[in-house]
Design an enzyme around this catalytic site. Structure first.
Site, PDB file in Angstrom:
ATOM      1  N   SER A 296     -62.595 -19.287   1.073  1.00 39.98           N
ATOM      2  CA  SER A 296     -62.409 -18.092   1.897  1.00 39.98           C
ATOM      3  C   SER A 296     -61.294 -17.223   1.346  1.00 39.98           C
ATOM      4  CB  SER A 296     -62.076 -18.487   3.342  1.00 39.98           C
ATOM      5  OG  SER A 296     -61.783 -17.327   4.112  1.00 39.98           O
ATOM      6  N   LYS A 351     -65.976 -24.547   6.599  1.00 38.49           N
ATOM      7  CA  LYS A 351     -66.061 -23.140   6.195  1.00 38.49           C
ATOM      8  C   LYS A 351     -66.949 -22.360   7.151  1.00 38.49           C
ATOM      9  CE  LYS A 351     -65.654 -19.458   3.571  1.00 38.49           C
ATOM     10  NZ  LYS A 351     -66.735 -18.571   3.904  1.00 38.49           N
ATOM     11  N   HIS A 354     -64.894 -21.689  10.120  1.00 42.68           N
ATOM     12  CA  HIS A 354     -63.924 -20.633   9.787  1.00 42.68           C
ATOM     13  C   HIS A 354     -64.577 -19.277   9.989  1.00 42.68           C
ATOM     14  CE1 HIS A 354     -62.531 -17.552   6.979  1.00 42.68           C
ATOM     15  NE2 HIS A 354     -61.316 -18.081   7.088  1.00 42.68           N
ATOM     16  N   ASN A 355     -65.790 -19.123   9.458  1.00 43.32           N
ATOM     17  CA  ASN A 355     -66.487 -17.850   9.583  1.00 43.32           C
ATOM     18  C   ASN A 355     -66.877 -17.558  11.027  1.00 43.32           C
ATOM     19  OD1 ASN A 355     -66.227 -17.956   6.835  1.00 43.32           O
ATOM     20  ND2 ASN A 355     -68.341 -17.387   6.401  1.00 43.32           N
ATOM     21  N   GLU A 358     -63.898 -16.288  12.623  1.00 42.28           N
ATOM     22  CA  GLU A 358     -63.744 -14.938  12.062  1.00 42.28           C
ATOM     23  C   GLU A 358     -64.630 -13.938  12.794  1.00 42.28           C
ATOM     24  OE1 GLU A 358     -65.486 -13.068   8.052  1.00 42.28           O
ATOM     25  OE2 GLU A 358     -64.054 -14.709   7.694  1.00 42.28           O
TER      26      GLU A 358
END
Length: 639
Positions: A296, A351, A354-355, A358
């Site tokens: 990222s 990940k 994480h997105n 986000e």
């Protein structure tokens, strides 16, 4: 050869570690050291008596040697002769050093080495220990392997050819992220080969042009796959930077004819974690290693230091971990924002989440801007100043870039006003929602953010609906504390958004036996990645001593309790004024549901049992005891 490189010449006694090591050191013009010279006297005494060393004997020796290696790396480098027979010994030597170690494995058949060693004189190693060394020897799946049944000069020539001609890592795919990562790797002193496909009139000489544009870096460029593979050190390390999905499988198929047992594929794209788990199993059948690595930070992060989320076998990470850690962003303590997360799909799941977080943060900022712009009638520059003040406390990268967006002009007019209000999603946000559904975890804010993007894409339909319904935005209430309440609503929503994301990580960790360390995940998200913020830095410490849901942490409870009225009042006011706040509303509903000792779900259970005999639990019986009721009589059914 790179300055500070440490070369460990390893193998059983008698393969010529000292002889070859000294010749190599002389060739490279760096110091030579014999690891045996660092043994404590007790170990030397044991070996002189023909007593094999035990692991506890070796521990302090290896620890001391690792510290020495770090010192040599900080200087001109060194060549070290060390048996390092077992993988755990080699891993201990690599735990402390911050730079790369090149392993040179000298080997031959037992009979050849036995013949050599029986001719030795004046050495404390006795021939009876040779058999035990061969029994203990674990062949490394990496490094340079040299058969020693040849002259020392021939051996040195082979080593130098391997060191001079081969790249340490190959990167497949020179899109935006691939190019940036290649520059990052090469700038950090790694010799790298890059590959990009050749398509007439579309993608022509991409890799060769990229190399030509960066002549100061140690790069090799290829558009021929076999040549690319041959340019890499064995066993090979190949970083894939291609689009997730079927493309990855097609690339793996094209690579399969050239790969050998022990080669390692590192998928650095946004692959679905279940695809990663499948691919790892499939490649394992042919002895090929596979890692799913989340990366990222966008183009800038990839170039200057991203947050890296690697997973796979621990031996794979031990092999390339030093490379990944070297190119990663650094946290406030100077430690790399990269850490081994767990097996198989853990890295890509982290990940993905994480997105997902986000998505929630981006929508939260967007709808807060929208509320201020179209309800409070604040000018963009005024909103930028509000966000700037907020960001002194929040330290959010996403708020930071939003401030810049609100100030960007084109022909003296706000560029933002010329951008179509139809957002896209690449999949990771939706995958997060799907994973939450599969695992039975509420993910209100992230799911709301995904749906907000979906409805934004219905631009034509929304225009038609706006004309038909013609809802008017109400005039704002003239309250001095509106900005204070809005900031508190923003902060509480951000906390809840993070809390739901980490809750899904915790449940997935248990479901898939990943043993995720939430504090460590928060730490590697404190720099390099898109969701870095002061809140994330705070979560590093909160998760160190807290294993329950984040919203049960005492400090969080106190903070959210102070903000609750602001959260619900802002949502109420916005909806009354016909201003949508999908993520903020979802956070408010999540909080009210989360803090309700009595929910509405008893009615749901009664309905399910009524029409489907799904059974239910009772409040006057222990959990796990199920009941079914016949809800209607024959007379009632006739009505």
């Amino acid at each position: 050869m790179k300055k500070g490189e440490v070369y460990i010449v390893m193998g059983v006694s008698g393969v010529g570690k000292t002889t070859i090591g000294k010749m190599l050191a002389n060739e490279l013009q760096i110091p030579f050291f014999d690891a045996d010279d660092f043994h404590p006297p007790a170990n030397v005494e044991k070996m002189s008596q023909g007593i094999p060393l035990k692991d506890e004997d070796r521990f302090e020796w290896l620890k001391h040697l690792g510290a020495q290696i770090k010192t040599w790396q900080a200087k001109e480098g060194a060549v070290v002769a060390c048996s390092a027979l077992k993988e755990k010994y080699r891993m201990q030597l690599q735990e402390l050093p911050s730079g790369r170690i090149t392993w040179i494995f000298l080997h031959s058949a037992y009979e050849i080495i036995h013949k050599r060693i029986t001719g030795r004189e004046g050495h404390y190693f006795k021939e009876e220990l040779l058999r035990s060394q061969y029994e203990a020897l674990e062949f490394p799946s990496y490094g340079i392997h040299i058969e020693v049944d040849q002259s020392p000069e021939q051996i040195l020539k082979q080593i130098m050819e391997s060191l001079e001609k081969k790249a340490e890592i190959g990167l497949f795919g020179l899109g935006v992220m691939g190019r940036s990562l290649a520059l990052n790797l090469a700038s950090n002193g790694f010799k790298i080969s890059v590959y990009n496909r050749h398509v007439d009139q579309i993608e022509v000489d991409v890799a060769k042009t990229f190399v030509a544009e960066n002549p100061e870096l140690d790069l090799l460029g290829f558009d021929h796959l076999e040549s690319f593979i041959k340019s890499l050190e064995r066993p090979r390390n190949i970083l894939l930077m291609v689009n997730a999905g079927k493309t990855v499988d097609l690339v793996l198929e094209s690579l399969s004819k050239y790969l050998e047992k022990g080669d390692l594929i590192i998928d650095g794209g946004n692959s679905h974690y279940k695809d990663t788990m499948r691919r790892e199993k499939e490649l394992q059948e042919n002895g090929i290693l596979y890692m799913g690595v989340g990366i990222s930070g966008g183009e800038e992060g990839a170039r200057n230091g991203p947050s890296i989320m690697p997973a796979g076998s621990k031996s794979s990470y031990n092999r390339v971990g030093a490379i990944l850690e070297k190119i990663a962003a650094k946290d406030k303590n100077g430690d790399p924002c990269c850490a081994y997360l767990g097996p198989d799909g853990a890295g890509h799941f982290v990940k993905m989440l994480h997105n997902g977080i986000e998505y929630g943060e981006m929508q939260l900022i967007a709808e807060t801007y929208h509320f201020l712009r179209f309800y409070k009638n604040s000018a963009p520059e005024e909103i930028a100043e509000i966000f700037k003040a907020w960001n002194r406390e929040m330290g959010s990268y996403l708020l930071e870039i939003t401030i810049n967006i609100l100030r960007k002009k084109e022909n003296n007019e706000l560029l933002l006003d010329y951008i179509l209000d139809a957002a896209k999603q690449k999949g990771t946000g939706g995958w997060s929602t799907n994973a939450a559904l599969e695992l039975g975890v509420p993910l209100d804010t992230i799911s709301a953010a995904v749906m907000a993007r979906n409805i934004s894409g219905m631009k034509t339909t929304r225009r038609q609906a706006a004309a038909k319904y013609n809802f008017m935005t109400a005039a704002p209430k003239d309250e001095e504390d509106l900005r204070k309440r809005l900031f508190e609503a923003y902060k509480s929503t951000a906390i809840i958004n993070h809390a739901t994301g980490f809750d899904l990580l915790a449940v997935a960790s248990e479901e898939y036996n990943w043993n995720l360390d939430l504090s460590e995940i928060a730490r590697i998200w404190t720099n390099g990645c898109i969701i870095r913020s002061k809140l994330m830095e705070d979560l590093v410490y909160k998760f160190k001593d807290h294993s329950e849901h984040l919203l049960l942490h005492e400090e969080i409870v106190q903070e959210i309790s102070r903000y609750r009225n602001s959260l619900t009042s802002i949502v109420s006011e916005a909806l009354s004024a016909n201003i949508p706040l999908p993520v903020t509303s979802a956070a408010a509903n999540y909080l009210l549901n989360f803090t309700s000792a009595q929910s509405s779900a008893n009615m749901i259970q009664a309905q399910r049992d009524y029409f489907g005999a799904h059974t239910y639990e009772r409040t006057d019986h222990p959990r796990g005891t199920f009941f079914h009721t016949t809800w209607t009589s024959e007379k009632e059914e006739d009505l």
